[in-house]
Design an enzyme around this catalytic site. Structure first.
Site, short mmCIF file in Angstrom:
data_model
loop_
_atom_site.label_atom_id
_atom_site.label_comp_id
_atom_site.label_asym_id
_atom_site.label_seq_id
_atom_site.Cartn_x
_atom_site.Cartn_y
_atom_site.Cartn_z
N HIS A 84 0.85 -1.18 0.00
CA HIS A 84 0.00 0.00 0.00
C HIS A 84 0.89 1.24 0.00
O HIS A 84 2.13 1.13 0.04
CB HIS A 84 -0.94 0.00 1.20
CG HIS A 84 -2.07 -0.97 1.06
ND1 HIS A 84 -3.08 -0.81 0.13
CD2 HIS A 84 -2.36 -2.12 1.73
CE1 HIS A 84 -3.94 -1.80 0.22
NE2 HIS A 84 -3.52 -2.62 1.19
N ASP A 140 0.27 6.73 -3.76
CA ASP A 140 -0.97 6.38 -4.47
C ASP A 140 -1.33 7.40 -5.55
O ASP A 140 -1.57 7.04 -6.71
CB ASP A 140 -2.14 6.29 -3.48
CG ASP A 140 -2.20 4.95 -2.78
OD1 ASP A 140 -1.33 4.10 -3.04
OD2 ASP A 140 -3.12 4.75 -1.96
#
Length: 376
Positions: A121, A151
């Site tokens: 992540h 991200d």
């Protein structure tokens, strides 16, 4: 709009992929999302996109997707390396039926290298980029700035940029290509200034003790009397002098780079509310601004004057697309209603040439899902 006429196929994933698709949609691209029969939760970027729900593990489902890709300009792959190849939807398969297809692959560690198959992540990609190590203070564990850096900055934005580069190059060659966007590598590239400036005295101390990471008393945040905060960025001498003027301090007693100034500045900021400090520094060119709270930021006069954000029907702030273009500006698709799973399945199948009988059969077999069978 700048991307009007561009057709994008987005395989539904978590935040980076959907935001990349949203960027393209905001500037005019037609984005169709292919979701699984059990769609990804928490996709807040479905607005303004079409969605078809397909069982990609069936031959019939794969054939539907191939038909869609045959006339598409861009495919956005959000799966781990090798997944699309196992489905016979990899770039080698799809470019045979559409040589102009831009095949964009957005993953954490890219399509090659030791970690390409590892899950992760934003926090993991930040850690592996080297950037997270700089986001600590006083020997405490580093804290990532939410999931913005890897991200969305190293991932969504750079992937969209890569797609635009490939689309531009296609105008010359007529050929598509693969865009390999690794969020870890993207964040590393995004941090080029930090890497290149490492030899400079900006970074002599431990994280949290340097000029730009909170160690400099005139480049950090301070708490105010009402529990809010002010951000100070008085780096240059002229701004620092105005900053001291706002605090009613003499330059002779507060040398610009004296770390010991921090406590004095902190004590002074606690004597007034955020609104009172804003009133003082609005009239001084000192690089001092309030730290706006995200739920009330739209009430500040800056945002009211710009009118560059809007609120959706559920009172959510939807930022306007950036940068602003003079002739072909983007228009946020976020102002449209969220798209439901399978909402456009039947319409898309009709566009692909499937008959009513064929669509009924696909629905009965569970090859596709539609939440509005009345459209049949």
């Amino acid at each position: 709009m700048a991307l009007k006429g561009i057709k994008v196929i987005e395989f539904q994933g978590l935040a980076p992929g959907p935001f990349c698709g949203a960027i393209l949609a905001d500037f005019g691209a037609s984005v169709t999302v292919i979701s699984k029969l059990d769609p990804v939760p928490y996709d807040v970027f479905t607005n303004g996109k079409r969605i078809i729900a397909v069982d990609m593990k069936t031959k019939e489902g794969v054939n539907i997707i191939k038909k869609m890709c045959s006339s598409a300009d861009v495919l956005l792959d959000t799966f781990r390396p090798g997944v699309m190849e196992k489905l016979d939807l990899g770039p080698n398969s799809l470019t045979k039926i559409n040589s102009g297809l831009i095949y964009a692959r957005l993953t954490g560690f890219g399509q090659s290298g030791l970690y390409k198959d590892k899950a992760g992540h934003d926090i993991n990609y930040e850690a592996m980029s080297g950037v997270l190590s700089l986001l600590g203070r006083n020997g405490e564990p580093p804290v990532p700035p939410l999931n913005i850096l890897a991200d969305f900055a190293g991932g969504s934005m750079l992937c969209a940029f890569g797609i635009l580069l490939a689309l531009y190059e296609r105008t010359k060659s007529g050929k598509g290509q693969i865009v390999d966007c690794a969020m870890t590598d993207g964040l590393t590239y995004l941090s080029s200034w930090i890497f290149r400036s490492r030899p400079l005295p900006l970074w002599e101390g431990e994280p949290g003790s340097n000029l730009l990471d909170g160690g400099y008393a005139a480049y950090r945040t301070y708490k105010t009397k009402d529990g809010k905060f002010m951000a100070v960025g008085a780096l240059e001498p002229k701004f620092y002098l105005n900053f001291l003027k706002g605090l009613q301090l003499s330059p002779e007693n507060y040398e610009q780079f004296d770390i010991g100034n921090h406590k004095k500045f902190a004590d002074i900021f606690l004597t007034k509310t955020q609104a009172e400090w804003c009133q003082i520094f609005d009239d001084l060119d000192a690089c001092v601004t309030p730290v706006l709270e995200i739920n009330s930021m739209m009430e500040h006069k800056y945002h009211k004057s710009k009118q560059n954000k809007l609120k959706s029907n559920n009172n959510t702030i939807i930022p306007e697309p950036q940068p602003s273009l003079s002739r072909t500006p983007g228009v946020s698709v976020g102002r449209e209603s969220p798209t439901m799973p399978g909402q456009h399945t039947i319409h898309i199948l009709k566009e692909l040439g499937y008959s009513k009988v064929q669509i009924e059969e696909l629905l009965k077999k569970g090859i596709v899902y539609a939440n509005r069978k009345s459209n049949l």
